[in-house]
Design an enzyme around this catalytic site. Structure first.
Site, PDB file in Angstrom:
ATOM      1  N   PRO A 123      58.442  53.282  34.011  1.00 51.42           N
ATOM      2  CA  PRO A 123      58.821  52.105  34.777  1.00 51.42           C
ATOM      3  C   PRO A 123      57.646  51.265  35.288  1.00 51.42           C
ATOM      4  O   PRO A 123      57.820  50.547  36.291  1.00 51.42           O
ATOM      5  CB  PRO A 123      59.575  52.718  35.955  1.00 51.42           C
ATOM      6  CG  PRO A 123      58.806  53.984  36.226  1.00 51.42           C
ATOM      7  CD  PRO A 123      58.345  54.484  34.876  1.00 51.42           C
ATOM      8  N   ASP A 124      56.460  51.344  34.678  1.00 46.02           N
ATOM      9  CA  ASP A 124      55.288  50.687  35.253  1.00 46.02           C
ATOM     10  C   ASP A 124      55.503  49.202  35.543  1.00 46.02           C
ATOM     11  O   ASP A 124      55.255  48.727  36.664  1.00 46.02           O
ATOM     12  CB  ASP A 124      54.095  50.845  34.314  1.00 46.02           C
ATOM     13  CG  ASP A 124      53.501  52.235  34.359  1.00 46.02           C
ATOM     14  OD1 ASP A 124      52.318  52.367  34.658  1.00 46.02           O
ATOM     15  OD2 ASP A 124      54.243  53.195  34.090  1.00 46.02           O
TER      16      ASP A 124
END
Length: 802
Positions: free
Chosen positions: A557-558
């Site tokens: 999910p960066d």
């Protein structure tokens, strides 16, 4: 506590994609009024349900007030007009022309309320050749470039878990909305925002033309046609009580793994210190690791990995996630009422503000539950400032950026793009991993993408003099961003409390994999391990194969966690205009994944064992999924949402007699007879080009989209018409790179400039001279002492002797 957006009123007319925008604004303290037609929004019936209400609806509409308005009547239109003119923000996802036909669109309302921020969320944007197209998550996955990189080589491409796209769209809408709202506070002028869900996913989920993770180093070419063998990037191994994943990136991590394997001679060559060499040798290396791990439990392997410095994490099912002590102790999962009379284990919210979770406080409203409570406040949106409206919306803000890798770059880039003076603090002794160039390139493309519009200061914070310089910068800064291991800033004497003593208005954002509280707070936090720990990986696989996880190519999910964090930081800056105080923002990237998997987690909580990896088959709708088309590895995503879509599909494929076939009469029957329903659509698509097939289906009102590979995004008619890409350049790059042109379509806010990313320490002299009033001789002395750092190759000045 008083939340950052306290006092801001939002009217929310979303239905489906974008509903989480209002939820996050409400989490952050806004009064969000959910406007529904009599009988409720269509998204209320979306499966799966709890006590007759969609679980997704319940989660995405928590913390809101609920009213009903019949916009087909003059009374309903008049009430909406009064509420909208009195609001601060309107967020809507109505069909094209729906509000204009009633005289209550953005142009009409804003003519009488010029400070209003109006955000319009649509599948593909309000302009362009696809502006009338319908979309579901599956269609957006296919068209965004994500699907082309997901799945096993030679197999059908695999859809990621449901929920991640809607969360991405909502987070983008929050950022764009708050950007415009803060500009209103400065200038008194509102804004009209055209937010395309398609563009949000293209640029914000896991962009092919944006900052990239370490897996990119293992690719043999930039744009392979087939799906990469991503299972080798972050491999999964069976153990005594489940599965674990390892994430070997740094040389020291590989060396520790090598010793753990009892130093096998065939891997003694130093070439295996590199990621590509290990990927190439996976067929020989991974069986050795598998044999070692098979004799231990998950807990033993994670603990031993931590002791040795080898990143190891458990691959958790949703059932395991729901009982994980860390998520209970950190407050990420809570037991709460989601619909009247129904309680479930539920993700609470994305962020902590000043130590308090900005999460669920009240359940989603029933239709019209607050009709008697909500009234106009008796005032129009006030003009708050007189600043130059042509200036960038964040001009005048200064951000000290300690962030690293993808998350750090994406978070600060958003502020830099829209006018903030972002100073990236860099230390040559501990270089940002994003600067690792691929195959010997002079500059990593990710640096050009992620650090555009910033300045760079070479500074050793571990040196007491370096820390003192940083504190001097904090005195006149607005924001500090960091994503180190929890406790790192405090260990350097740079905790929020210590920095707030210097500057009470400072906003400090700290992010880590699992947050600063709970048993996992010290765990190594790479994205692949975060996904595995939260249940994302267990759902992102083909049914029946627990070890072939297909999330190895993504860095989720960066990027989206960075957007979530940016929204919280911007909300804190908005609150500061009212209170004069800054804020302590804490974000666990794992919590982003939990919130966006909320529907599956709640469904599993209510009915244990009910949620498994669905592959490409929607458990609640049929036909639908990813279908082979004419050509080599060509695919099209299609979703039949309801009975009307089924009727249209039967007419398109020339099988009108099936419209009334009892096997397919309602959604439950079509799911029960999925195989023949799917076969009907599959046979029609197999003979057609995916683009042409999608266009035909869309013309009939059926959501469909071709699977696009990354190069196709650059020539896609919709993205081209909306000029969604721009070009970034750098003197160290052989060619210009396509990149996201803007956060959303704004009526007044200009597109960001494209100043090239700095070299490490490129602006050290400039910053120290302009902001700290240091004389050249003082700067030179600090350079010689190693406190300050200059770009590689820049000569030191010769000391002047008296």
């Amino acid at each position: 506590m008083t939340l950052p957006l306290d006092g801001i009123r939002v009217l929310d007319l979303t239905d489906g994609l974008g509903e989480s925008c209002g939820r996050y604004l409400a989490d952050l303290g806004a009064e969000v009024i959910r406007v529904e037609p009599p009988g409720g929004a269509s998204s209320r019936s979306e499966a799966p349900t709890a006590a007759g209400t969609s679980i997704a609806f319940a989660l995405r509409n928590a913390n809101k007030l609920g009213i009903t308005l019949d916009l087909a009547t003059p009374a309903g239109v008049d009430r909406f007009r009064a509420l909208a003119r009195d609001a601060d923000i309107v967020v809507e996802s109505t069909p094209p022309g729906y509000l204009a036909e009633r005289g209550i669109d953005a142009a009409e309302i804003r003519s009488a309320a010029q400070g209003l921020v109006w955000t319009s969320i649509s599948p593909f944007g309000r302009t362009g050749p696809y502006s009338g197209w319908a979309a579901t998550e599956e269609v957006l996955y296919a068209m965004s470039g994500v699907l082309s990189r997901s799945g096993a080589p030679g197999a059908e491409p695999l859809l990621p878990p449901a929920g991640l796209v809607e969360g991405t769209v909502g987070a983008h809408a929050v950022w764009a909305t708050l950007l415009a709202y803060r500009r209103r506070l400065e200038t008194g002028r509102g804004e009209t925002i055209d937010l395309s869900a398609f563009e949000a996913v293209v640029h914000g989920f896991d962009p092919g033309f944006g900052t990239q993770g370490s897996a990119a180093a293992g690719r043999s070419e930039d744009f392979p046609r087939g799906r990469p063998n991503a299972a080798d990037f972050y491999p999964v191994f069976a153990c005594k009580d489940g599965h674990v994943r390892i994430c070997l990136l740094a040389k020291r991590q590989w060396r520790a793994m090598y010793e753990w394997l009892s130093a096998p001679a065939e891997f003694a060559d130093p070439k295996y210190d590199t990621i590509p060499a290990r990927f190439a040798a996976a067929s020989a290396l991974h069986p050795l690791i598998g044999a070692l791990f098979a004799t231990h439990t998950q807990a033993e392997l994670v603990a031993e990995g931590a002791r040795r410095g080898v990143p190891v994490g458990g691959v958790h099912t949703l059932a395991e996630v729901l009982t994980t002590p860390h998520f209970q102790e950190s407050g990420a999962l809570i037991d709460t009422e989601i619909v009247p009379g129904v309680r479930a284990k539920t993700p609470s919210g994305y962020v902590l503000v000043d130590g308090h979770r900005a999460g669920i406080r009240t359940r989603a409203p029933q239709p019209g539950e607050h009709d008697d409570l909500v009234r106009p406040r008796g005032r129009h949106t006030a003009a708050a400032g007189t600043a130059d409206p042509s200036a960038a919306p964040l001009a005048g803000l200064r951000v000290l950026d300690l962030g690293v890798i993808v998350f750090g770059a994406e978070l600060s880039r958003q502020f830099a793009d829209y006018g903030a003076d972002v100073i990236k603090i860099e230390n040559a002794n501990f270089p940002d991993g994003l600067r690792q160039s691929k195959r010997g390139a002079a500059l990593a493309a990710s640096v050009a993408w992620g650090h555009r519009n910033k300045r760079s200061l070479g500074l050793d914070l571990r040196n007491p003099e370096g820390a003192a310089i940083f504190r001097r910068l904090v005195a006149d800064a607005d924001v500090v961003l960091a994503n180190f291991k929890p406790g790192t800033l405090a260990a350097m004497g740079l905790s929020y409390d210590s920095l707030a003593e210097i500057n009470p208005g400072i906003v400090v954002s700290e992010s880590s994999a699992f947050g600063a509280t709970g048993p996992w707070r010290t765990r190594l936090g790479y994205g692949p391990l975060v996904r595995a720990s939260c249940g994302v990986s267990a759902l992102w696989r083909y049914p029946g194969n627990e070890e072939l996880l297909c999330d190895g190519q993504t860095v989720y999910p960066d990027h989206i966690a960075a957007h979530i964090t940016a929204g919280a930081v911007l909300a804190a800056l908005i609150a500061r205009t009212r209170t004069g105080r800054g804020a302590d923002i804490q974000v666990a990237q794992a919590d982003t994944a939990l919130v966006q998997l909320g529907t599956q987690l709640v469904a599993e909580s209510l009915n244990p064992g009910s949620v498994t990896a669905p592959g490409n088959a929607d458990p609640h709708r049929a036909p639908g999924g990813v279908y082979a088309c004419a050509g080599d590895d060509e695919w099209c995503a299609v979703t039949v949402r309801d009975n009307e879509d089924w009727r249209r599909l039967c007419e398109v494929v020339g099988r009108s007699e099936l419209i009334h076939d009892e096997r397919f009469a309602i959604a439950a029957q079509r799911v029960r007879h999925r195989e023949p329903a799917d076969a009907l659509l599959a046979a029609w698509l197999r003979e057609r080009d995916p683009q042409q097939a999608a266009a035909t289906l869309q013309a009939a009102g059926i959501p469909a989209g071709p699977m696009l590979r990354l190069p196709q995004l650059l020539t896609d008619p919709q993205l081209t018409a909306r000029e969604t890409y721009t070009l970034v350049e750098h003197e160290l790059l052989p060619a210009r790179l396509p990149a996201a042109a803007r956060a959303a379509g704004f009526a007044e806010i200009a597109d960001p400039p494209m100043r090239p990313a700095p070299l490490p320490g490129q602006h050290t002299r400039e910053i120290c001279s302009e902001l700290l009033d240091l004389e050249p001789e003082e700067i030179d002395e600090l350079v010689r002492a190693g406190v300050l750092q200059l770009p590689s190759g820049e000569p030191e000045r010769t000391a002047v002797r008296s």
